[in-house]
Design a protein around this motif. Structure first.
Motif, short mmCIF file in Angstrom:
data_model
loop_
_atom_site.label_atom_id
_atom_site.label_comp_id
_atom_site.label_asym_id
_atom_site.label_seq_id
_atom_site.Cartn_x
_atom_site.Cartn_y
_atom_site.Cartn_z
N LEU A 83 0.83 -1.20 0.00
CA LEU A 83 0.00 0.00 0.00
C LEU A 83 0.86 1.26 0.00
O LEU A 83 0.59 2.21 -0.73
CB LEU A 83 -0.92 0.01 1.22
CG LEU A 83 -2.16 -0.89 1.19
CD1 LEU A 83 -2.85 -0.85 2.55
CD2 LEU A 83 -3.12 -0.45 0.11
N ILE A 84 1.92 1.25 0.82
CA ILE A 84 2.80 2.41 0.89
C ILE A 84 3.52 2.61 -0.44
O ILE A 84 3.60 3.73 -0.96
CB ILE A 84 3.82 2.25 2.03
CG1 ILE A 84 3.11 2.22 3.39
CG2 ILE A 84 4.85 3.37 2.01
CD1 ILE A 84 4.02 1.90 4.56
N SER A 85 4.05 1.52 -0.98
CA SER A 85 4.76 1.59 -2.26
C SER A 85 3.85 2.11 -3.37
O SER A 85 4.23 2.98 -4.16
CB SER A 85 5.31 0.21 -2.63
OG SER A 85 6.05 0.25 -3.82
N TYR A 86 2.64 1.59 -3.42
CA TYR A 86 1.66 1.99 -4.43
C TYR A 86 1.32 3.47 -4.29
O TYR A 86 1.24 4.21 -5.30
CB TYR A 86 0.41 1.14 -4.27
CG TYR A 86 -0.72 1.47 -5.23
CD1 TYR A 86 -0.60 1.19 -6.59
CD2 TYR A 86 -1.90 2.04 -4.76
CE1 TYR A 86 -1.62 1.49 -7.47
CE2 TYR A 86 -2.93 2.33 -5.63
CZ TYR A 86 -2.79 2.05 -6.99
OH TYR A 86 -3.82 2.35 -7.85
N SER A 87 1.14 3.94 -3.06
CA SER A 87 0.81 5.35 -2.83
C SER A 87 1.96 6.26 -3.23
O SER A 87 1.74 7.33 -3.81
CB SER A 87 0.46 5.56 -1.34
OG SER A 87 -0.64 4.77 -0.96
N LEU A 88 3.19 5.85 -2.93
CA LEU A 88 4.36 6.68 -3.24
C LEU A 88 4.63 6.76 -4.74
O LEU A 88 5.06 7.79 -5.24
CB LEU A 88 5.59 6.15 -2.51
CG LEU A 88 5.62 6.38 -0.99
CD1 LEU A 88 6.84 5.70 -0.38
CD2 LEU A 88 5.63 7.87 -0.67
N VAL A 89 4.40 5.64 -5.45
CA VAL A 89 4.64 5.62 -6.89
C VAL A 89 3.89 6.75 -7.58
O VAL A 89 4.44 7.46 -8.44
CB VAL A 89 4.21 4.26 -7.50
CG1 VAL A 89 3.93 4.40 -8.99
CG2 VAL A 89 5.30 3.23 -7.30
N TRP A 90 2.65 6.95 -7.18
CA TRP A 90 1.78 7.90 -7.87
C TRP A 90 2.11 9.36 -7.56
O TRP A 90 1.60 10.25 -8.23
CB TRP A 90 0.32 7.60 -7.54
CG TRP A 90 -0.18 6.44 -8.33
CD1 TRP A 90 -0.21 5.13 -7.96
CD2 TRP A 90 -0.69 6.47 -9.66
NE1 TRP A 90 -0.71 4.36 -8.96
CE2 TRP A 90 -1.02 5.15 -10.02
CE3 TRP A 90 -0.91 7.50 -10.59
CZ2 TRP A 90 -1.55 4.84 -11.26
CZ3 TRP A 90 -1.44 7.18 -11.82
CH2 TRP A 90 -1.75 5.85 -12.14
N ILE A 91 2.93 9.60 -6.54
CA ILE A 91 3.38 10.97 -6.30
C ILE A 91 4.81 11.16 -6.79
O ILE A 91 5.19 12.23 -7.26
CB ILE A 91 3.25 11.35 -4.81
CG1 ILE A 91 3.40 12.87 -4.63
CG2 ILE A 91 4.23 10.61 -3.94
CD1 ILE A 91 2.35 13.69 -5.35
N ILE A 92 5.65 10.11 -6.70
CA ILE A 92 7.04 10.21 -7.15
C ILE A 92 7.12 10.41 -8.66
O ILE A 92 7.93 11.21 -9.15
CB ILE A 92 7.85 8.96 -6.71
CG1 ILE A 92 8.06 8.99 -5.20
CG2 ILE A 92 9.19 8.89 -7.44
CD1 ILE A 92 8.69 7.74 -4.64
N ILE A 93 6.30 9.69 -9.42
CA ILE A 93 6.34 9.80 -10.88
C ILE A 93 6.06 11.24 -11.35
O ILE A 93 6.83 11.81 -12.13
CB ILE A 93 5.35 8.81 -11.53
CG1 ILE A 93 5.80 7.36 -11.28
CG2 ILE A 93 5.23 9.07 -13.03
CD1 ILE A 93 7.18 7.03 -11.76
#
Length: 496
Positions: A83-93
């Motif tokens: 969940l954390i990884s998925y959430s971060l991907v969408w802001i880091i990109i």
């Protein structure tokens, strides 16, 4: 004070989260290299910023991932780490891709970040001016962001990076939680090919209807992705003016974009009865019809009872709002308040679940209506009539129903809060306009009454970016933050 065991566990979690994010950056960096290629094809100077940063992101992420895997092995995610990884991907990109966009267009980083978040979330808001004369590579990139973002960055990593699937299946299940094949891996591949083939077919039909090739590519990508970014400041209306027949394939693509991928697979496989058996599918089609007729009736008096113009300006915008595409014909800001309210309702509802559309989704709306019906029947009968809530042949348990209703309340509350903040920052717009803009952002729509603009105050841009991000991820990041806070509190009260 954090104990050594907890510190080591946290470090391992961070490493795993990084291993989940890096493959997606490899994909995005590689796709960025298409921008200078498109520039070169149109005889323009290739974008150095996109070339340098694209190559840097792809190569550095690949080498870093290889290093982490050789040192720590293939990660095994817990659900919370995923969940954390998925959430971060969408802001880091968006954070990373905004850098070359800012350099290439010579705009502020905040505006570039706004554009990137709007692109990858499939919203379609823009704070750019002069799209008609912009670099062809950048125009293509804006369409590509939406095409990739709405299908899902995890899906692309799953299809194009075979090594990602060794651990990425749990991330994929967060982005596209329903199977359309025997395995999740086969589902990812089938979804991609369906999406790709429909896009290619749409481009061919649009070019045949008179649309210029680049306009066709970008508008088809953003139509099937229910994104709505355009190659012109006037949005799709400019394309409609020089190629009016394109309205038919574009409208069809918007509606298809709102389809559940399972239903879409049935249709493409020729199993039309299975598709029609989907209660959500029938509900979505009926909603498109109802909103088209209502918008037609609202616009009719304003067009001196011209049925053709009313159908054009009313129904097209209503379908665009309900499918959360965001294409527009005409000036939304000058439309009657009743039309704006109708579009707000459409944007709040959105398309089907497991589609590229945003909003609360048709399935949640249908369950909400059924819950009201059972409540009224129970009230009238004094509790003598108790009906199960079903969706198709499936009986929903109370937890599923409660979760869906909770989501609707959460979405509506977040939109209202966002609208309140926006209204306080822009005194020249009324609350309906602020509510419209907030609904459009949280529903990943992109229709605008003019609040989203280069001149918008920073707080307005920030609120819209947060709404776009949370709405696209269906508030998973919010739940993650709450989960982390609760987890820390539990750790603090557990005796050592």
């Amino acid at each position: 004070m954090e104990e050594p065991g907890n510190s080591e566990k946290s470090e391992k979690s961070i490493i795993k989260i990084l291993q989940g994010i890096l493959p997606v950056i490899i994909i995005i960096g590689t796709l960025m290299l298409l921008v200078p290629i498109v520039d070169a094809l149109y005889g323009a100077k290739p974008s150095l910023a996109f070339f340098v940063f694209g190559a840097l992101y792809a190569l550095a992420s690949f080498l870093f991932y290889e290093h982490l895997e050789s040192k720590y092995g293939v990660p095994e995610f817990s659900y919370f780490e995923a969940l954390i990884s998925y959430s971060l991907v969408w802001i880091i990109i968006p954070v990373l891709t905004a850098i070359p966009l800012s350099i290439e267009l010579r705009i502020s980083y905040i505006d570039a970040l706004f554009e990137s978040i709007s692109g990858f979330t499939g919203t379609g808001f823009t704070v750019l001016r002069g799209l008609d004369y912009m670099s062809k590579g950048v125009l293509f990139w804006r369409g590509l962001m939406q095409w990739v973002g709405e299908l899902g960055v995890i899906v692309f990593a799953s299809v194009f990076l075979p090594f990602f699937w060794r651990f990425g299946h749990i991330l994929y299940s967060l982005e596209r939680p329903t199977r359309i094949s025997l395995s999740l891996r086969e589902s990812a591949v089938k979804i991609f090919y369906m999406y790709f083939l429909i896009t290619v077919a749409g481009i061919v039909v649009c070019i045949y209807s008179g649309v210029e090739p680049l306009d066709a590519i970008v508008h088809v990508m953003t139509a099937i992705a229910t994104g709505g970014m355009s190659t012109y400041d006037a949005n799709y209306e400019k394309v409609f003016q020089y190629a009016p027949q394109s309205i038919y394939p574009i409208t069809a693509l918007m509606i298809i974009g709102g389809f559940n991928f399972v239903v879409l697979a049935y249709i493409l496989d020729g199993e039309l009865k299975k598709a029609w058996d989907s209660e959500e599918f029938r509900g979505f089609l009926y909603l498109n019809l109802v909103f088209s007729l209502l918008s037609f009736a609202i616009i009719l008096p304003a067009t001196s009872f011209n049925p053709e113009i009313s159908l054009l300006y009313g129904s097209f915008n209503a379908i665009s709002a309900l499918t959360t595409t965001g294409f527009n014909i005409g000036n939304i800001a000058s439309m009657p308040a009743s039309m704006k309210l109708l579009l707000i309702l459409a944007m709040l509802l959105g398309g089907m679940s497991f589609s590229t559309a945003g909003g609360i989704k048709t399935i949640r709306f249908l369950v909400f209506l059924k819950k009201i019906k059972t409540y009224v029947l129970g009230l009238i009968s004094g509790g003598g009539i108790i009906q199960d809530i079903t969706m198709g042949e499936k009986v929903l348990d109370e937890k599923e129903v409660s979760n869906m209703i909770l989501y609707i309340l959460l979405h509506f509350s977040i939109v209202l809060i966002g609208a309140g903040i926006i209204k306080s920052a822009v005194s020249n717009h009324d609350f309906i306009d602020a509510f419209f803009e907030a609904s459009s952002a949280a529903g990943a729509v992109g229709l605008s009454v003019g609040i989203a603009s280069p001149e918008a105050p920073f707080i307005v841009k920030l609120v819209l970016m947060v709404l776009m991000y949370l709405g696209r991820l269906e508030y998973i990041p919010l739940f993650v933050v709450l989960g982390l806070l609760i987890y820390r509190r539990i750790i603090q009260v557990i005796p050592g």
